[in-house]
Design a protein around this motif. Sequence first.
Motif: not given
Length: 260
Positions: A162-173
């Motif tokens: 879950x953490x890995x997926x979340x990082x891909x989603x919100x790091x650009x933000x």
Amino acid sequence: MTFSLGLDGRRALVTGGTKGVGAAVVEVLREQGVRVIAAARSVPDIAPDGVTYVAADLATAEGCNTVAKTTLQRLGGIDILINVLGGSTAPGGGFAALDDDEWAKELNLNLMPAVRFDRALLPAMIAQRSGVIIHVTSIQHELPLPQSTTAYAAAKAALATYSKSLSKEVTPKGIRVVRVSPGWVETEAAVALAERLAADAGTDYEGGKQIIMNALGGIPLGRPAKPQEVADLIAFLVSPRAGAITGAEHVIDGGTVPTV
């Protein structure tokens, strides 16, 4: 003199923040000038300067929502979210000992609080286009002990994915998401376990520690990590000095995991 990590004035929530690694994280952040909310089921009566304790059952949606709302109200926002909360109450005995209730307990303690706090607090981070989230996982997701940690290990593996997926989603933000994966840490609970094993085996505390290390296949460092060592790693990772680190897992296990 405290070495500055550039965290003065930041606002943080630490779950599981009254014992073990969580308490060590709260203290090192406080020393760095961070305003900290520390949440756990039970909390001390007196808080040091810069720390506010909030008592809640974080294994429930209601408890997480209460703490999230309190954090935003008292701090006026949030810059750092550190989900240390975790553990296991599952019985030994392998897969057959784990009924649906035991599985639900492990997931509600080791996965869902992180999911719920992220969902509640990420909008504030996204609005300011900055923030850091730390999810404390475990080497158990790579090195499960089938007689005792199957459900815990599976929950921590879910948290890691879950953490890995979340990082891909919100790091650009503007939000960094980082995993910290400890091995055996010499917390209050670990000391109690070693003492119990030592008593059962007719040996001393050091002998009890050796029993645990043998069960893990050995720790090349020759000892468990200290809570302060894990806390120091987390403090660095949430600081501007680690500004390019996101989506990664940092293992602190004394070399326990034997593979690359």
